[in-house]
Design a protein around this motif. Structure first.
Motif, PDB file in Angstrom:
ATOM      1  N   VAL A  92       0.853  -1.188   0.000  1.00 27.48           N
ATOM      2  CA  VAL A  92       0.000   0.000   0.000  1.00 27.48           C
ATOM      3  C   VAL A  92       0.887   1.236   0.000  1.00 27.48           C
ATOM      4  CG1 VAL A  92      -1.820   1.267   1.203  1.00 27.48           C
ATOM      5  CG2 VAL A  92      -1.794  -1.239   1.242  1.00 27.48           C
ATOM      6  N   THR A  93       0.770   2.046  -1.044  1.00 30.90           N
ATOM      7  CA  THR A  93       1.522   3.294  -1.158  1.00 30.90           C
ATOM      8  C   THR A  93       0.554   4.422  -1.504  1.00 30.90           C
ATOM      9  OG1 THR A  93       2.006   2.800  -3.482  1.00 30.90           O
ATOM     10  CG2 THR A  93       3.648   2.121  -1.856  1.00 30.90           C
ATOM     11  N   LEU A  94       1.111   5.598  -1.765  1.00 30.29           N
ATOM     12  CA  LEU A  94       0.291   6.750  -2.143  1.00 30.29           C
ATOM     13  C   LEU A  94       0.302   6.935  -3.656  1.00 30.29           C
ATOM     14  CD1 LEU A  94       1.390   9.355   0.569  1.00 30.29           C
ATOM     15  CD2 LEU A  94      -0.739   8.037   0.518  1.00 30.29           C
ATOM     16  N   ASN A  95      -0.865   7.238  -4.221  1.00 26.15           N
ATOM     17  CA  ASN A  95      -0.904   7.553  -5.655  1.00 26.15           C
ATOM     18  C   ASN A  95      -0.616   9.040  -5.865  1.00 26.15           C
ATOM     19  OD1 ASN A  95      -3.235   8.867  -4.864  1.00 26.15           O
ATOM     20  ND2 ASN A  95      -4.617   7.362  -5.782  1.00 26.15           N
ATOM     21  N   ARG A  96      -0.778   9.527  -7.068  1.00 26.17           N
ATOM     22  CA  ARG A  96      -0.450  10.922  -7.368  1.00 26.17           C
ATOM     23  C   ARG A  96      -1.352  11.893  -6.628  1.00 26.17           C
ATOM     24  NH1 ARG A  96       0.629  10.882 -13.951  1.00 26.17           N
ATOM     25  NH2 ARG A  96       2.460   9.484 -13.889  1.00 26.17           N
ATOM     26  N   GLU A  97      -2.568  11.464  -6.350  1.00 28.08           N
ATOM     27  CA  GLU A  97      -3.499  12.333  -5.626  1.00 28.08           C
ATOM     28  C   GLU A  97      -3.294  12.270  -4.119  1.00 28.08           C
ATOM     29  OE1 GLU A  97      -4.501  10.167  -8.006  1.00 28.08           O
ATOM     30  OE2 GLU A  97      -4.586  11.738  -9.544  1.00 28.08           O
ATOM     31  N   GLY A  98      -2.359  11.454  -3.664  1.00 26.67           N
ATOM     32  CA  GLY A  98      -2.092  11.340  -2.241  1.00 26.67           C
ATOM     33  C   GLY A  98      -3.005  10.390  -1.510  1.00 26.67           C
ATOM     34  N   ALA A  99      -3.722   9.539  -2.232  1.00 32.03           N
ATOM     35  CA  ALA A  99      -4.619   8.559  -1.627  1.00 32.03           C
ATOM     36  C   ALA A  99      -3.940   7.195  -1.574  1.00 32.03           C
ATOM     37  CB  ALA A  99      -5.920   8.478  -2.415  1.00 32.03           C
ATOM     38  N   PRO A 100      -4.253   6.375  -0.548  1.00 31.49           N
ATOM     39  CA  PRO A 100      -3.657   5.042  -0.457  1.00 31.49           C
ATOM     40  C   PRO A 100      -4.127   4.141  -1.588  1.00 31.49           C
ATOM     41  CG  PRO A 100      -4.584   5.723   1.655  1.00 31.49           C
ATOM     42  CD  PRO A 100      -5.079   6.697   0.633  1.00 31.49           C
ATOM     43  N   VAL A 101      -3.204   3.407  -2.191  1.00 28.53           N
ATOM     44  CA  VAL A 101      -3.532   2.467  -3.256  1.00 28.53           C
ATOM     45  C   VAL A 101      -2.655   1.231  -3.082  1.00 28.53           C
ATOM     46  CG1 VAL A 101      -1.890   3.546  -4.833  1.00 28.53           C
ATOM     47  CG2 VAL A 101      -3.754   2.159  -5.754  1.00 28.53           C
ATOM     48  N   ALA A 102      -3.226   0.061  -3.327  1.00 29.96           N
ATOM     49  CA  ALA A 102      -2.515  -1.203  -3.132  1.00 29.96           C
ATOM     50  C   ALA A 102      -2.131  -1.815  -4.466  1.00 29.96           C
ATOM     51  CB  ALA A 102      -3.379  -2.180  -2.335  1.00 29.96           C
ATOM     52  N   LYS A 103      -0.943  -2.377  -4.509  1.00 31.96           N
ATOM     53  CA  LYS A 103      -0.499  -3.115  -5.694  1.00 31.96           C
ATOM     54  C   LYS A 103       0.133  -4.428  -5.249  1.00 31.96           C
ATOM     55  CE  LYS A 103       4.045  -0.871  -5.972  1.00 31.96           C
ATOM     56  NZ  LYS A 103       4.990  -0.145  -6.853  1.00 31.96           N
ATOM     57  N   THR A 104      -0.062  -5.460  -6.026  1.00 32.61           N
ATOM     58  CA  THR A 104       0.445  -6.786  -5.671  1.00 32.61           C
ATOM     59  C   THR A 104       1.907  -6.921  -6.079  1.00 32.61           C
ATOM     60  OG1 THR A 104      -1.748  -7.734  -5.975  1.00 32.61           O
ATOM     61  CG2 THR A 104       0.118  -9.259  -5.967  1.00 32.61           C
ATOM     62  N   VAL A 105       2.724  -7.425  -5.134  1.00 36.27           N
ATOM     63  CA  VAL A 105       4.148  -7.668  -5.381  1.00 36.27           C
ATOM     64  C   VAL A 105       4.358  -9.175  -5.389  1.00 36.27           C
ATOM     65  CG1 VAL A 105       6.505  -7.299  -4.564  1.00 36.27           C
ATOM     66  CG2 VAL A 105       4.778  -5.506  -4.264  1.00 36.27           C
ATOM     67  N   ALA A 106       4.911  -9.684  -6.471  1.00 36.16           N
ATOM     68  CA  ALA A 106       5.127 -11.127  -6.598  1.00 36.16           C
ATOM     69  C   ALA A 106       6.306 -11.564  -5.744  1.00 36.16           C
ATOM     70  CB  ALA A 106       5.367 -11.499  -8.052  1.00 36.16           C
ATOM     71  N   ALA A 107       6.294 -12.830  -5.362  1.00 37.63           N
ATOM     72  CA  ALA A 107       7.386 -13.385  -4.576  1.00 37.63           C
ATOM     73  C   ALA A 107       8.654 -13.421  -5.404  1.00 37.63           C
ATOM     74  CB  ALA A 107       7.022 -14.784  -4.090  1.00 37.63           C
ATOM     75  N   SER A 108       9.786 -13.194  -4.743  1.00 37.36           N
ATOM     76  CA  SER A 108      11.068 -13.246  -5.429  1.00 37.36           C
ATOM     77  C   SER A 108      11.511 -14.700  -5.587  1.00 37.36           C
ATOM     78  CB  SER A 108      12.106 -12.467  -4.634  1.00 37.36           C
ATOM     79  OG  SER A 108      12.326 -13.084  -3.374  1.00 37.36           O
ATOM     80  N   ALA A 109      12.653 -14.875  -6.184  1.00 36.92           N
ATOM     81  CA  ALA A 109      13.201 -16.222  -6.315  1.00 36.92           C
ATOM     82  C   ALA A 109      13.453 -16.809  -4.937  1.00 36.92           C
ATOM     83  CB  ALA A 109      14.493 -16.175  -7.124  1.00 36.92           C
ATOM     84  N   PRO A 110      13.407 -18.121  -4.781  1.00 37.39           N
ATOM     85  CA  PRO A 110      13.638 -18.743  -3.472  1.00 37.39           C
ATOM     86  C   PRO A 110      14.947 -18.277  -2.854  1.00 37.39           C
ATOM     87  CG  PRO A 110      12.875 -20.359  -5.061  1.00 37.39           C
ATOM     88  CD  PRO A 110      13.131 -19.106  -5.836  1.00 37.39           C
ATOM     89  N   VAL A 111      14.863 -17.961  -1.562  1.00 40.15           N
ATOM     90  CA  VAL A 111      16.022 -17.480  -0.820  1.00 40.15           C
ATOM     91  C   VAL A 111      16.404 -18.521   0.215  1.00 40.15           C
ATOM     92  CG1 VAL A 111      16.949 -15.604   0.597  1.00 40.15           C
ATOM     93  CG2 VAL A 111      15.247 -15.109  -1.166  1.00 40.15           C
ATOM     94  N   GLU A 112      17.699 -18.803   0.319  1.00 43.90           N
ATOM     95  CA  GLU A 112      18.168 -19.790   1.275  1.00 43.90           C
ATOM     96  C   GLU A 112      17.848 -19.341   2.692  1.00 43.90           C
ATOM     97  OE1 GLU A 112      22.299 -22.098   2.584  1.00 43.90           O
ATOM     98  OE2 GLU A 112      22.305 -20.614   0.962  1.00 43.90           O
ATOM     99  N   GLY A 113      17.266 -20.244   3.453  1.00 39.01           N
ATOM    100  CA  GLY A 113      16.933 -19.937   4.837  1.00 39.01           C
ATOM    101  C   GLY A 113      15.575 -19.295   5.013  1.00 39.01           C
ATOM    102  N   ALA A 114      14.873 -19.015   3.907  1.00 39.83           N
ATOM    103  CA  ALA A 114      13.569 -18.358   3.994  1.00 39.83           C
ATOM    104  C   ALA A 114      12.464 -19.354   3.724  1.00 39.83           C
ATOM    105  CB  ALA A 114      13.485 -17.215   2.997  1.00 39.83           C
ATOM    106  N   SER A 115      11.348 -19.164   4.400  1.00 41.95           N
ATOM    107  CA  SER A 115      10.176 -20.007   4.180  1.00 41.95           C
ATOM    108  C   SER A 115       9.041 -19.143   3.664  1.00 41.95           C
ATOM    109  CB  SER A 115       9.745 -20.686   5.489  1.00 41.95           C
ATOM    110  OG  SER A 115       8.505 -21.344   5.324  1.00 41.95           O
ATOM    111  N   PRO A 116       8.440 -19.483   2.510  1.00 41.76           N
ATOM    112  CA  PRO A 116       7.350 -18.663   1.961  1.00 41.76           C
ATOM    113  C   PRO A 116       6.093 -18.701   2.804  1.00 41.76           C
ATOM    114  CG  PRO A 116       7.598 -20.681   0.710  1.00 41.76           C
ATOM    115  CD  PRO A 116       8.749 -20.647   1.667  1.00 41.76           C
ATOM    116  N   THR A 117       5.996 -19.633   3.739  1.00 42.18           N
ATOM    117  CA  THR A 117       4.811 -19.735   4.599  1.00 42.18           C
ATOM    118  C   THR A 117       5.168 -19.491   6.056  1.00 42.18           C
ATOM    119  OG1 THR A 117       5.133 -22.131   4.802  1.00 42.18           O
ATOM    120  CG2 THR A 117       3.691 -21.349   3.036  1.00 42.18           C
ATOM    121  N   ALA A 118       6.238 -18.768   6.301  1.00 40.70           N
ATOM    122  CA  ALA A 118       6.669 -18.520   7.680  1.00 40.70           C
ATOM    123  C   ALA A 118       5.667 -17.626   8.390  1.00 40.70           C
ATOM    124  CB  ALA A 118       8.045 -17.866   7.692  1.00 40.70           C
TER     125      ALA A 118
END
Length: 592
Positions: A92-118
């Motif tokens: 959730v960030t601000l758009n040009r009008e200064g209102a909150p707007v949400a955008k989906t961020v995809a998961a990155s490549a698998p990272v050692e030591g990280a769990s996608p369901t942690a």
């Protein structure tokens, strides 16, 4: 003319009180402003950026509602983003009008030591976390470089009904003065009105003493009164005077005004002088230096968690449980202690890791991983313990790697916790001695004393550990010579430990360096027919598993040491700040 001034005063009073009431009612601006946050509601996490929270001045009241458990935590934006890297989430960030707007961020490549369901619950990265069933509301004051993480359990979709409320700062500073001014004008008008009435009465001249009788007025006079010519009229009905009516009307207006405006501070102008800024010492952060890894409050919470976990492991003699919060030499010494206590029930446990208010604290200034921080905590007896905790990745917990007892008169010239310090490279040429060479050099001093080539670089006056080592070696040698001098030989050898040094820069361009030294104590027979018997040495018996050997025994001790190493070119010497020594293992010497 007095009546005119009284009327003017009443009119002004009415206008002022009316204006005061209007400021607190129909003219009053909204006290808060709310922005709703709309998300798709499918991602397991929602990251509310700090720019959204800090888009309006004042405190931020965040309200979250969901169908299940609601989890919320906040921390540095770069830390939260790093933790979310292997997972998809809505940002959730601000758009040009200064209102909150949400955008989906995809998961990155698998990272050692990280769990996608942690699960995010209990992570050491969060400055604070909250959890409540179905709904949650809390008030924050976060800057732009901090963000909020919203989730359910890390698997189910995050709550999608959210809003942020800020105070508008709207006040009515003249409501109070107008009300008081109106009251004053009303009193002035009343006084002028009374004076006007008195003036009119006095200006009418002499009056007749009696009133003419009428046929309808009943008379009840005595003979004496009749002879004296006294005439009495029947009393009429009492009526409320004009002064009383005016007072009642004004009182009603005043009471209504007071009730509506109240005595709240926002009804009055702020006449307090602006605080005068006092000079503070300038803190210059080196260019390119990262942010402190943890805050002081965060570090205290982490140490409390570590202390609780290690205490439970100590009670259960469980090395796996201890490994969840310990690493390096701090873990090794406890693993040895657990083995001893299983074989020797009367063996003492190692001191508990203290937690509580820190007397000294220095976080590493670093934006990526691994990270560390140094802390000094005093226990109930006033004994100061210095510890260094490390974190290998955003998904790992902090673990204590080094722990030692701080010298009573030790002083450390540390940077401010909100600035932090950078780590020193192991082969740094900017110190009097490189951290990677420190352990071997000090081990050489332990063996050779003043004859060591490094002896002049260490401050002997402040070193409380060297005399203890020399005394222990002398005592052991003396006792051995009494019984086995003719058939055996004892030798001592100190060497650099296997743990990597950990170091942080001090304000005087020196460094606090933590290293390990391993002390070897070897007893071997000099006669082919002789054997080395351990006698009442139950520790070596328990660790080696035998009571005698024809090839001898080697006992190792691990020393956790903290040094202050001055900068290259300084006239200071290397000073020992803290030390701790415990048995590491004991084995039978292999036959050559």
């Amino acid at each position: 003319m007095r009546f005119v001034w009284a009327i003017i005063a009443f009119v002004l009073a009415t206008l002022m009180i009316g204006a005061s009431i209007a400021q607190r009612t129909i003219l009053e601006a909204p006290e808060t402003e709310t922005a709703k946050i709309a998300t798709e509601g499918s991602a397991p996490y929602v990251l509310i950026d700090g720019s959204v929270l800090a888009s309006h001045p004042g405190a931020q009241t965040l309200r979250i509602a969901g169908d299940n458990e609601v989890f919320m935590a906040y921390g540095r934006t770069q830390d939260v983003s790093a933790w979310l890297a292997p997972s998809s989430y809505e940002h959730v960030t601000l758009n040009r009008e200064g209102a909150p707007v949400a955008k989906t961020v995809a998961a990155s490549a698998p990272v050692e030591g990280a769990s996608p369901t942690a699960t995010p619950e209990g992570s050491d990265l969060w400055l604070q976390e909250f959890e409540q069933d179905r709904s949650l509301a809390t008030t924050l004051r976060l800057p732009t470089d901090m963000s909020v993480l919203v989730a359910s359990d890390g698997t189910a979709a995050a709550p999608s009904t959210m809003s942020v409320t800020w105070p508008t700062g709207a006040t009515t500073p003249w409501a109070g003065p107008l009300l008081v001014g109106g009251i004053v004008m009303a009193v002035i008008g009343l006084v002028l009105y009374v004076l006007a009435l008195r003036h009119v009465r006095r200006s009418r001249g002499p009056r007749r003493k009696g009133l003419p009788l009428t046929a309808t007025q009943p008379i009840d006079l005595s003979i004496e009164q009749a002879e004296k010519g006294v005439i009495a009229a029947a009393p009429g009905r009492r009526r409320l005077g004009s002064k009383r009516r005016a007072f009642v009307a004004i009182s009603a207006v005043l009471i209504g005004g007071i009730a509506l405006t109240g005595c709240s501070p926002e009804s009055w102008p702020d006449l307090q002088p602006a605080p005068t800024a006092s000079p503070t010492p300038s803190v210059i952060v080196p260019e390119g230096q990262g942010a402190p890894a943890v805050t002081e409050t965060q570090a205290e919470r982490i140490l409390a968690r570590i202390s609780e976990k290690v205490a439970a492991a100590d009670k259960a003699n469980d090395p796996k449980a201890a490994a969840e919060r310990l690493t390096g030499p701090a873990l090794v010494e406890r693993e040895t202690n657990y083995r001893l206590r299983k074989k020797l029930p009367k063996a003492e446990a190692l001191p508990a890791l203290p937690s509580g208010d820190m007397t000294a604290f220095l976080p590493q200034a670093k934006n990526d991983w691994p990270r560390m921080f140094l802390a000094v905590v005093e226990d109930a007896d006033g004994v100061a313990t210095v510890m260094t905790a490390t974190q290998e990745s955003p998904w790992a917990e902090y673990k204590v790697a080094y722990v030692s007892s701080l010298r009573a008169d030790a002083s450390m010239n540390l940077a401010a916790p909100y600035v932090g310090a950078v780590a020193v490279e192991p082969n740094s040429p900017f110190l009097l001695m490189a951290p990677e060479s420190l352990a071997a050099a000090y081990a050489n001093v332990l063996d050779k004393g003043a004859k060591s080539e490094f002896a002049s670089m260490f401050d002997e006056k402040t070193d409380t550990f060297r005399p203890l080592v020399a005394e222990n070696r002398a005592t052991l040698l003396k006792n051995f010579n009494k019984t086995g001098e003719e058939t055996g030989r004892v030798s001592f050898k100190a060497e650099a430990g296997s743990s990597d040094p950990l170091s942080l820069v001090t304000l005087d361009s020196g460094a606090i360096v933590a290293v390990t030294v391993t002390e070897n104590e070897t007893i071997v027979p000099t006669d082919g027919d002789a054997v080395i018997k351990l006698g009442d040495n139950v520790v070596v018996k328990a660790l080696s598993g035998v009571s005698q050997s024809s090839t001898g025994f080697r006992t190792r001790y691990t020393d956790q040491l903290y040094f202050f190493v001055p900068a290259q070119g300084s006239n200071q010497k290397i000073q020992l700040l803290a030390s701790r020594s415990n048995v590491l293992d004991a084995k039978v010497v292999k036959k050559e």
